[in-house]
Design a protein around this motif. Sequence first.
Motif, PDB file in Angstrom:
ATOM      1  N   CYS A  52       0.821  -1.202   0.000  1.00 20.41           N
ATOM      2  CA  CYS A  52       0.000   0.000   0.000  1.00 20.41           C
ATOM      3  C   CYS A  52       0.858   1.256   0.000  1.00 20.41           C
ATOM      4  CB  CYS A  52      -0.974  -0.033   1.177  1.00 20.41           C
ATOM      5  SG  CYS A  52      -2.270  -1.270   0.922  1.00 20.41           S
ATOM      6  N   ASP A  53       2.164   1.095  -0.177  1.00 19.20           N
ATOM      7  CA  ASP A  53       3.064   2.239  -0.353  1.00 19.20           C
ATOM      8  C   ASP A  53       3.133   2.673  -1.811  1.00 19.20           C
ATOM      9  OD1 ASP A  53       3.698   2.238   2.347  1.00 19.20           O
ATOM     10  OD2 ASP A  53       5.408   0.886   2.077  1.00 19.20           O
ATOM     11  N   ASP A  54       2.502   1.929  -2.710  1.00 20.23           N
ATOM     12  CA  ASP A  54       2.504   2.256  -4.134  1.00 20.23           C
ATOM     13  C   ASP A  54       1.567   3.447  -4.351  1.00 20.23           C
ATOM     14  OD1 ASP A  54       1.887   2.377  -6.907  1.00 20.23           O
ATOM     15  OD2 ASP A  54       2.393   0.268  -7.140  1.00 20.23           O
ATOM     16  N   GLU A  55       2.167   4.634  -4.528  1.00 22.78           N
ATOM     17  CA  GLU A  55       1.380   5.871  -4.619  1.00 22.78           C
ATOM     18  C   GLU A  55       0.399   5.866  -5.787  1.00 22.78           C
ATOM     19  OE1 GLU A  55       3.499   9.567  -4.238  1.00 22.78           O
ATOM     20  OE2 GLU A  55       4.946   8.628  -2.873  1.00 22.78           O
ATOM     21  N   SER A  56       0.828   5.391  -6.941  1.00 24.25           N
ATOM     22  CA  SER A  56      -0.058   5.385  -8.113  1.00 24.25           C
ATOM     23  C   SER A  56      -1.304   4.546  -7.858  1.00 24.25           C
ATOM     24  CB  SER A  56       0.677   4.838  -9.335  1.00 24.25           C
ATOM     25  OG  SER A  56       1.772   5.632  -9.662  1.00 24.25           O
ATOM     26  N   MET A  58      -2.565   3.629  -4.905  1.00 21.81           N
ATOM     27  CA  MET A  58      -3.378   4.197  -3.819  1.00 21.81           C
ATOM     28  C   MET A  58      -4.180   5.406  -4.305  1.00 21.81           C
ATOM     29  SD  MET A  58      -3.175   2.282  -1.223  1.00 21.81           S
ATOM     30  CE  MET A  58      -2.996   0.889  -2.313  1.00 21.81           C
ATOM     31  N   GLN A  59      -3.591   6.238  -5.160  1.00 23.40           N
ATOM     32  CA  GLN A  59      -4.328   7.387  -5.703  1.00 23.40           C
ATOM     33  C   GLN A  59      -5.538   6.915  -6.490  1.00 23.40           C
ATOM     34  OE1 GLN A  59      -1.466   9.665  -7.920  1.00 23.40           O
ATOM     35  NE2 GLN A  59      -0.648  10.659  -6.090  1.00 23.40           N
ATOM     36  N   VAL A  64     -11.443   6.472  -6.929  1.00 23.92           N
ATOM     37  CA  VAL A  64     -12.607   5.755  -7.445  1.00 23.92           C
ATOM     38  C   VAL A  64     -13.437   5.109  -6.336  1.00 23.92           C
ATOM     39  CG1 VAL A  64     -13.326   3.832  -8.933  1.00 23.92           C
ATOM     40  CG2 VAL A  64     -11.463   5.340  -9.643  1.00 23.92           C
ATOM     41  N   ARG A  65     -12.807   4.640  -5.283  1.00 28.18           N
ATOM     42  CA  ARG A  65     -13.475   3.830  -4.243  1.00 28.18           C
ATOM     43  C   ARG A  65     -14.214   2.674  -4.910  1.00 28.18           C
ATOM     44  NH1 ARG A  65     -11.323   3.928   0.523  1.00 28.18           N
ATOM     45  NH2 ARG A  65     -10.934   6.025   1.254  1.00 28.18           N
ATOM     46  N   PRO A  66     -13.460   1.784  -5.549  1.00 25.61           N
ATOM     47  CA  PRO A  66     -14.065   0.710  -6.343  1.00 25.61           C
ATOM     48  C   PRO A  66     -14.656  -0.407  -5.497  1.00 25.61           C
ATOM     49  CG  PRO A  66     -11.720   0.376  -6.210  1.00 25.61           C
ATOM     50  CD  PRO A  66     -12.005   1.704  -5.524  1.00 25.61           C
TER      51      PRO A  66
END
Length: 124
Positions: A52-56, A58-59, A64-66
């Motif tokens: 969850c450190d992957d910024e792309s 997480m953005q 979207v809140r899929p």
Amino acid sequence: MTNLSAEMPANGPIIKGFGPKGFRIEDQYYNGGVILTPSDAYAWDVPDAMSCDDESLMQALHKVRPEFLLLGTGSTLNRPSAKFTRDIEAMNIGVEVMDSRAAARAWSVLRLEERQIVGAIMPL
């Protein structure tokens, strides 16, 4: 490159083809991985290990809140760590993992159904 075609157009980016090094989405080629939302496609520098450190990623998930994250793991199915899955599920987002060929095909079907998903698909 494997070509994909949908019977009827869906809203948002649709994967038109894929190969060992990337994806054709609409008329643009993405070298490497891609992150897909219902409205956009982004080049994705695939991390060595999913976190969850992957910024792309997480953005995209926060924007979207899929319903769920469709994770394509390359030429074979490789489960992410249990911690990664727990962290995503703690955001009330499911995680569906499959090889990237299956994920590319599933993306198109799910978008035709207008499902609110985010795809993170690694190259083959």
